[in-house]
Design a protein around this motif. Structure first.
Motif, mmCIF file in Angstrom:
data_model
loop_
_atom_site.group_PDB
_atom_site.id
_atom_site.type_symbol
_atom_site.label_atom_id
_atom_site.label_comp_id
_atom_site.label_asym_id
_atom_site.label_seq_id
_atom_site.Cartn_x
_atom_site.Cartn_y
_atom_site.Cartn_z
ATOM 1 N N UNK A 87 4.591 -5.998 -1.734
ATOM 2 C CA UNK A 87 5.681 -6.774 -2.341
ATOM 3 C C UNK A 87 6.485 -5.900 -3.296
ATOM 4 N N UNK A 88 5.790 -5.018 -4.024
ATOM 5 C CA UNK A 88 6.475 -4.118 -4.941
ATOM 6 C C UNK A 88 7.413 -3.179 -4.205
ATOM 7 N N UNK A 89 6.975 -2.671 -3.040
ATOM 8 C CA UNK A 89 7.817 -1.774 -2.255
ATOM 9 C C UNK A 89 9.051 -2.498 -1.737
ATOM 10 N N UNK A 90 8.864 -3.717 -1.234
ATOM 11 C CA UNK A 90 9.996 -4.473 -0.705
ATOM 12 C C UNK A 90 10.964 -4.884 -1.813
ATOM 13 N N UNK A 91 10.425 -5.268 -2.973
ATOM 14 C CA UNK A 91 11.296 -5.563 -4.113
ATOM 15 C C UNK A 91 12.070 -4.315 -4.523
ATOM 16 N N UNK A 92 11.391 -3.176 -4.473
ATOM 17 C CA UNK A 92 12.050 -1.918 -4.798
ATOM 18 C C UNK A 92 13.223 -1.693 -3.847
ATOM 19 N N UNK A 93 12.989 -1.963 -2.547
ATOM 20 C CA UNK A 93 14.042 -1.767 -1.553
ATOM 21 C C UNK A 93 15.273 -2.611 -1.861
ATOM 22 N N UNK A 94 15.061 -3.807 -2.395
ATOM 23 C CA UNK A 94 16.182 -4.702 -2.708
ATOM 24 C C UNK A 94 17.083 -4.139 -3.803
ATOM 25 N N UNK A 95 16.590 -3.163 -4.561
ATOM 26 C CA UNK A 95 17.364 -2.552 -5.651
ATOM 27 C C UNK A 95 18.227 -1.383 -5.197
ATOM 28 N N UNK A 96 18.034 -0.900 -3.960
ATOM 29 C CA UNK A 96 18.550 0.414 -3.598
ATOM 30 C C UNK A 96 19.958 0.431 -3.007
ATOM 31 N N UNK A 104 8.233 4.028 -11.018
ATOM 32 C CA UNK A 104 8.341 3.091 -12.139
ATOM 33 C C UNK A 104 9.432 3.558 -13.102
ATOM 34 N N UNK A 105 9.475 4.875 -13.347
ATOM 35 C CA UNK A 105 10.543 5.421 -14.184
ATOM 36 C C UNK A 105 11.919 5.194 -13.586
ATOM 37 N N UNK A 106 12.013 5.254 -12.240
ATOM 38 C CA UNK A 106 13.286 4.999 -11.574
ATOM 39 C C UNK A 106 13.774 3.577 -11.845
ATOM 40 N N UNK A 107 12.850 2.629 -11.848
ATOM 41 C CA UNK A 107 13.221 1.239 -12.157
ATOM 42 C C UNK A 107 13.726 1.118 -13.592
ATOM 43 N N UNK A 108 13.075 1.808 -14.521
ATOM 44 C CA UNK A 108 13.530 1.771 -15.917
ATOM 45 C C UNK A 108 14.924 2.386 -16.053
ATOM 46 N N UNK A 164 13.955 -5.471 -13.266
ATOM 47 C CA UNK A 164 12.979 -5.982 -14.240
ATOM 48 C C UNK A 164 11.804 -6.635 -13.516
ATOM 49 N N UNK A 165 12.114 -7.504 -12.552
ATOM 50 C CA UNK A 165 11.045 -8.153 -11.780
ATOM 51 C C UNK A 165 10.251 -7.115 -10.995
ATOM 52 N N UNK A 166 10.953 -6.150 -10.412
ATOM 53 C CA UNK A 166 10.271 -5.094 -9.661
ATOM 54 C C UNK A 166 9.329 -4.297 -10.548
#
Length: 396
Positions: free
Chosen positions: A19-28, A85-89, A179-181
């Protein structure tokens, strides 16, 4: 027999990880491509020209070129989980900064956002290769679909939000995604070790740029992205020039985005049955060529040609992402190829919208841009015959 507590915990962790990977994909893609839908509003609010507003779409792609080569070294130093994780921040910071309301903060935040996305673009394929080596193609397809759907959803909601509030609020609302990711990603930080590390140390790390296979994958990615971004940028203008209304052109632009995600459902099944990917890659590129030629010669059937082009070039883009894992032996090699592919590839693609726009301005017509895009489809087909061979980057 009921599962033990340990087995249930392992299953839950695996589901959260995916789920974390797919949520990450939604940010890209969505957080920066959606800005194109409100460029005119931003222009009017900040009193800037069209060229300055267009930087909001160009700057992230340029950030991909600059940041991508540093992703693999950072992952070796700090681990994939920590860097992602740093990329999300970084994305969170970029979205917050660009929404403050001033021109320079808008540009600065956009560049920072692009840097975070670049790290994600480069390292997520490596993570998939490391953790799901036997399901890489299938999960890459799901990952690409999620990225496309995230972009489509972003483009859908940004205009109503802007009309209800303002462009700062609509752009700022995208902060919820990273944030959710990050919250979902947090448990992965406890498991940051790379399981292939010991084995990978014994593999000679030859410079990636010396590999012909790596260059074939890179150029396949770059030329495909050039066509995708150029066509996406100018399709509404082309359709209006052919007699369609703004509303009709906008609807077909959305249809194009949707069709680019469709191949992600089918490609893993085709790849599983094929001995290599040459015919698949070339066929997708020729589908894109058919869409370009059809749209120019028979614009009355634009909806058909847009779908054919979207499936062809969207599929080729997904295929390019799959090549990054299929042409490498292990996750560290995947990260290096991903860095090279996305750095040079996005450098090529960044020229797409500008080149097509300039060609139209110089000639006053769309014939030359159509010829350019059609020729590139044929080049992508040729490159696919090389990149689609069942070979690894260290085999020459």
């Amino acid at each position: 027999m009921p599962k033990s507590a340990s087995a249930r915990h392992t299953t839950l962790f695996s589901l959260l990880a995916l789920a974390g990977i797919l949520l990450f994909a939604a940010n890209l893609r969505g957080p920066f491509t959606a800005a194109g839908a409100v460029l005119e509003v931003i222009q009017a609010s900040l009193h800037i020209g069209a060229g300055q507003a267009g930087l909001l779409l160009t700057l992230p792609v340029l950030a991909f070129c600059v940041i991508s080569p540093f992703a693999a070294p950072l992952a070796r130093l700090y681990g994939l989980e920590r860097v992602l994780f740093g990329a999300l921040l970084i994305m969170i910071a970029g979205i917050a900064i660009r929404s403050t309301g001033s021109v320079w903060m808008l540009y600065t935040g956009t560049i920072i956002l692009g840097g975070g996305i670049a790290l994600g673009n480069t390292l997520v394929p490596s993570l998939l290769k490391r953790d799901y080596p036997n399901s890489f193609a299938r999960l890459t397809g799901v990952y690409a679909i999620t990225m496309g759907l995230g972009a489509a959803a972003a483009s859908t909601i940004i205009v109503p939000l802007t009309l209800a509030f303002d462009w700062q609020v609509s752009l700022g609302s995208f902060i919820l995604l990273p944030v959710i990711s990050a919250l979902v990603w947090w448990p992965r930080l406890k498991n940051n070790a790379a399981p292939e590390e010991a084995a990978e140390e014994s593999v000679a790390a030859a410079p990636m740029w010396r590999s012909p296979v790596a260059w074939q994958v890179t150029l396949f990615f770059g030329c495909t992205s050039f066509n995708y971004y150029a066509f996406t940028a100018w399709l509404p203008s082309i359709l209006v020039s052919q007699g369609y209304s703004q509303v009709e052109a906008g609807n077909m632009h959305g249809l194009l985005q949707l069709c680019t995600a469709v191949p992600g459902l089918l490609l893993p099944l085709l790849i599983a049955k094929a001995k290599d990917q040459r015919a698949i890659a070339a066929g997708l590129a020729l589908s894109g060529f058919s869409g370009v030629v059809g749209l120019y010669l028979l614009p009355a059937y634009a909806v058909v040609w847009v779908m054919i082009f979207g499936i062809g070039m969207g599929g080729a883009f997904i295929m390019a992402l799959m090549f990054i894992g299929l042409r490498t032996r292990h996750s560290r090699q995947t990260a290096r190829l991903s860095g090279m592919t996305q750095s040079f590839g996005y450098m090529i693609s960044a020229c797409g919208p500008v080149t097509v726009g300039l060609a139209h301005d110089l000639t006053g017509a769309w014939l030359v841009p159509f010829i350019l895009c059609g020729t590139l489809c044929l080049i992508v087909a040729t490159l696919g015959l090389g990149a689609g061979r069942a070979r690894y980057v260290d085999e020459g």
